[in-house]
Design an enzyme around this catalytic site. Structure first.
Site, PDB file in Angstrom:
ATOM      1  N   ALA A  69      39.940  33.624  75.254  1.00 14.53           N
ATOM      2  CA  ALA A  69      40.788  32.722  75.996  1.00 14.53           C
ATOM      3  C   ALA A  69      39.722  31.881  76.710  1.00 14.53           C
ATOM      4  O   ALA A  69      38.548  32.036  76.958  1.00 14.53           O
ATOM      5  CB  ALA A  69      41.473  33.709  76.980  1.00 14.53           C
ATOM      6  N   GLY A 108      40.906  37.372  73.275  1.00 11.03           N
ATOM      7  CA  GLY A 108      42.418  36.874  72.891  1.00 11.03           C
ATOM      8  C   GLY A 108      42.200  36.373  71.692  1.00 11.03           C
ATOM      9  O   GLY A 108      43.237  36.186  70.729  1.00 11.03           O
ATOM     10  N   GLU A 111      42.915  39.682  69.722  1.00 11.87           N
ATOM     11  CA  GLU A 111      44.092  39.873  69.890  1.00 11.87           C
ATOM     12  C   GLU A 111      45.264  39.080  68.821  1.00 11.87           C
ATOM     13  O   GLU A 111      46.130  39.576  68.454  1.00 11.87           O
ATOM     14  CB  GLU A 111      44.568  39.712  71.348  1.00 11.87           C
ATOM     15  CG  GLU A 111      43.687  40.662  72.110  1.00 11.87           C
ATOM     16  CD  GLU A 111      44.342  40.714  73.504  1.00 11.87           C
ATOM     17  OE1 GLU A 111      44.877  41.362  74.100  1.00 11.87           O
ATOM     18  OE2 GLU A 111      43.991  39.423  74.330  1.00 11.87           O
ATOM     19  N   GLU A 131      36.566  42.120  77.371  1.00 15.51           N
ATOM     20  CA  GLU A 131      37.227  41.768  78.619  1.00 15.51           C
ATOM     21  C   GLU A 131      36.631  42.481  79.660  1.00 15.51           C
ATOM     22  O   GLU A 131      36.482  42.293  80.764  1.00 15.51           O
ATOM     23  CB  GLU A 131      38.679  41.743  78.596  1.00 15.51           C
ATOM     24  CG  GLU A 131      39.356  40.708  77.633  1.00 15.51           C
ATOM     25  CD  GLU A 131      39.379  40.840  76.508  1.00 15.51           C
ATOM     26  OE1 GLU A 131      40.209  40.334  75.734  1.00 15.51           O
ATOM     27  OE2 GLU A 131      38.799  41.894  76.034  1.00 15.51           O
TER      28      GLU A 131
END
Length: 688
Positions: A69, A108, A111, A131
């Site tokens: 992200a 992300g 993901e 993370e």
């Protein structure tokens, strides 16, 4: 601005052999920021509506797949579409969606890959959910989808551990479906065509079952927590990650997703995550130094290390690990062979533990040569690294010898930890080529490298010092010249405060416990006993019982190596409180008239660590450190200051500068308080 305008230039779309290929290009790492999310949303919708496309490939241009992200968006309102919106669109597609991974698919980015129906990757790719290093958990389904594909135990290792997996290992766990040899796009298109031709199911991870039933999952989680309890100490994220994975095993997918987000938001506002995110940015900011943009680092392709003791051998090992040939130099054959033998033993240990192959161990050892002839060893190399005993006259003598023998254009570096680099540089005819490279022991393991710029050190040499840090896989922090530079100078008040405090009542064990509970692996008295009371600050020739340390040293209590210092030690070097040391302390307190009282752990922490904050502020205001966050990075990576506090300066901001200044007025006196610290406290400012 329209979404189409936002996404313009970020993506390309084409159809090849009936397969749509959506390629994202958002340098440097294809972070999943707003424009990338818009491009993905538009591209997926286009592929779903495109009659010519029977499947969709999502891939990235540049050096990596989505590397995570955009963390600059953290803490603010996230603009739509968010990742879950995109994932829902992927899962709702009636056409197979395949993630084609190269480089790293992290956070992300991974993901997103997990939300696709299938995942392919080149052999060199890595995937992961790191993370936890930011004090967070994957907030877009990572904790819910991973255990459904790879199982609860793999999910725990991957997400709590935070370390990426290579493509081959990821394939074994089911996280990657196929490894592509050759061109990734062509291989992914062929794979997608095969799925279509075979009528492969639209495999939605959300519809899969976790490998363990709820009770078995809880048992596995408890076993993991017990086996890794040290990893949980002080950190909030590992516990929340475990709760999220447990939700995956015990709740329907949508409820688990909701629980994951609740746990994510809890972490986002936590002091631990704020501190860890501060350090994440601080480490990257540390590399920004005041040299001209057109200054390029010099090439360092060969190194001579002068001094084959513990520090010199460790420094040599660090360079050898990075593939740089090293000549290890000492005065006699026995000393240099001891050092070389220790280096080879280190590589053999890595081989035995499976961390490197035998061939790699042999390759690193093969880069090492030894010499007792300083002049001939120094003459051809790009960097001469001095690591002799910490004595200014000895170092000046060695540098004069190096100066006479080294080629023009060679960098002359000192590993001094306290001494005046400018005095050392003055012993040469080329002070502009002299720099400090202060490694922390063990030099091949500790992450911190203090790059010390002298008054005359040139910009190219400074830039090279910082580049050497990156080359060796270390965190390089630029420091000016002063006694102890950044880390050692900042931490010196902790030891002096501890020595003063035990005279007022607390025992060394009480002081160490308070500091251990704060988060340090070792307290000040544990540390000095380990290093040796005779090594840190004892002048044998002029010792006259003026301090507790002098008295203990005169009693031959030098720490662990003598089975007694501030603690007593048994044959296995297990520590126990020492009645002998306690009597010395109490007798000294009585002789010097120090009043006695009890202290809480909180008071002990304040007495020892507030002076460190003060010294850190002085280091910044004097320009020794470029910024307060550099002090945090130096103490976290060099002294093991607990990560979850963010370092002393970040921690001070969380405590409140007015409170710290008021306490320091009492502890060290108003005149000793940093003017910068007092000014910021008065103005409502912060250090970081």
């Amino acid at each position: 601005m329209s979404e189409a305008a936002v996404a313009e230039g970020v993506s390309t779309y084409k159809v090849t052999d009936g397969v749509a290929v959506l390629a994202i290009d958002s340098p440097p790492v294809n972070a999943l920021g707003y424009s990338v999310r818009v491009a993905l949303d538009e591209g997926i919708s286009r592929a779903v509506a495109d009659d010519a496309a029977k499947a969709l490939i999502i891939r990235c241009d540049g050096r990596t797949f989505f590397a995570g992200a955009d963390i600059s968006e953290f803490g603010g309102e996230l603009r739509k579409p968010d990742l879950n919106d995109i994932f829902l669109a992927i899962e709702a597609s009636a056409k197979p969606v395949v993630a084609a991974i190269h480089g790293t698919a992290l956070g992300g980015g991974f993901e997103l890959a997990l939300a696709c129906h299938y995942r392919v990757a080149v052999a060199s790719a890595k995937v992961g959910l790191p993370e936890v290093s930011l004090g967070l958990l994957p907030g877009a389904g990572g904790t819910q989808r991973t255990p459904r594909i790879a199982g609860v135990e793999t999910a725990l290792e991957l997400i709590v551990g935070g370390r990426p997996l290579g493509a081959a290992k990821a394939q074994k766990t089911g996280l990657i479906d196929e490894i592509i040899e050759g061109d990734l796009e062509a291989g992914a298109v062929a794979y997608a065509r095969k799925l279509v031709e075979e009528g492969a199911p639209l495999r939605r991870v959300r519809d899969m079952s976790v490998d363990l039933d709820p009770e078995a999952a809880k048992a596995a989680i408890e076993a993991y927590r017990a086996a890794h309890k040290r990893d949980f100490r002080g950190f909030k994220a590992p516990g929340n990650i475990v709760k999220a994975i447990e939700a995956a095993a015990t709740l329907p997918f949508d409820e688990g997703l909701k629980r994951e987000w609740e746990l994510f938001e809890e972490l986002m506002s936590s002091s631990e995550s704020i501190a860890q995110r501060h350090l994440f940015f601080a480490e990257r900011t540390a590399g920004k130094i005041p040299v001209a943009r057109d200054v390029k680092p010099l090439v360092v392709a060969s190194v001579a290390v002068i001094g084959a003791g513990t520090m010199g051998s460790g420094i040599a090992t660090a360079f050898l690990n990075a593939g740089v040939p090293v000549t290890l130099v000492d005065r006699d054959e026995a000393a240099v062979e001891r050092g070389a033998g220790g280096i080879r033993k280190t590589f053999a240990g890595l081989v035995a533990k499976g961390r490197i192959t035998e061939a790699e161990g042999d390759r690193r050892s093969g880069l090492l040569t030894t010499s007792t002839d300083l002049a001939s060893a120094v003459a051809p190399v790009d960097l001469v690294m001095e690591a002799v005993f910490e004595d200014i006259d000895l170092k000046k003598t060695v540098f004069a010898q190096i100066d006479a023998a080294a080629k023009q254009g060679a960098i002359l570096a000192s590993n001094t930890s306290f001494l005046d680099l400018d005095r050392i540089a003055a012993a040469t005819s080329r002070p502009e080529w002299v720099i400090g490279l202060h490694f922390f022991a063990p030099a091949n393991i500790m992450r911190l490298l203090e790059v010390v710029r002298g008054a005359k050190t040139s910009d190219p040499v400074i830039a090279t010092g910082m580049a050497i840090g990156r080359q060796l896989g270390k965190i390089a922090v630029l420091s000016g010249v002063c006694d102890g530079f950044i880390a050692n100078r900042a931490m010196t008040p902790r030891m002096s405060s501890a020595e003063a405090l035990v005279l007022e009542g607390p025992t060394p064990a009480q002081v160490d416990k308070a500091i251990n509970d704060y988060g340090f692996a070792m307290g000040p008295f544990q540390m000095i006993d380990l290093v040796g009371l005779d090594v840190i600050g004892w002048d044998r020739e002029n010792s006259a019982g003026r301090t507790v340390q002098e008295v203990l040293c005169e009693m031959d209590r030098w720490g662990q190596k003598k089975n007694g210092g501030y603690y007593d030690y048994d044959e296995a070097r297990r520590a126990s409180p020492s009645p002998v040391a306690e009597k010395v302390i109490r007798d000294f307190a009585e002789k010097t008239g120090v009043p006695q009282r009890s202290f809480t752990d909180a008071e002990i922490v304040e007495r020892l660590l507030y002076p460190v904050v003060n010294e850190g502020a002085r280091i910044v205001e004097e320009g020794i450190a470029l910024r307060a966050s550099d002090v945090d990075v130096a103490l976290v990576t060099g002294y093991g200051w607990p990560v979850w506090t963010g370092g002393p300066m970040c921690w001070a901001d969380s405590v409140g500068l007015p409170k710290i200044v008021a306490a320091l007025d009492e502890i060290i006196g108003p005149d000793a308080v940093s003017p910068l610290l007092r000014k910021l406290a008065a103005e409502g400012g912060s250090l970081t």
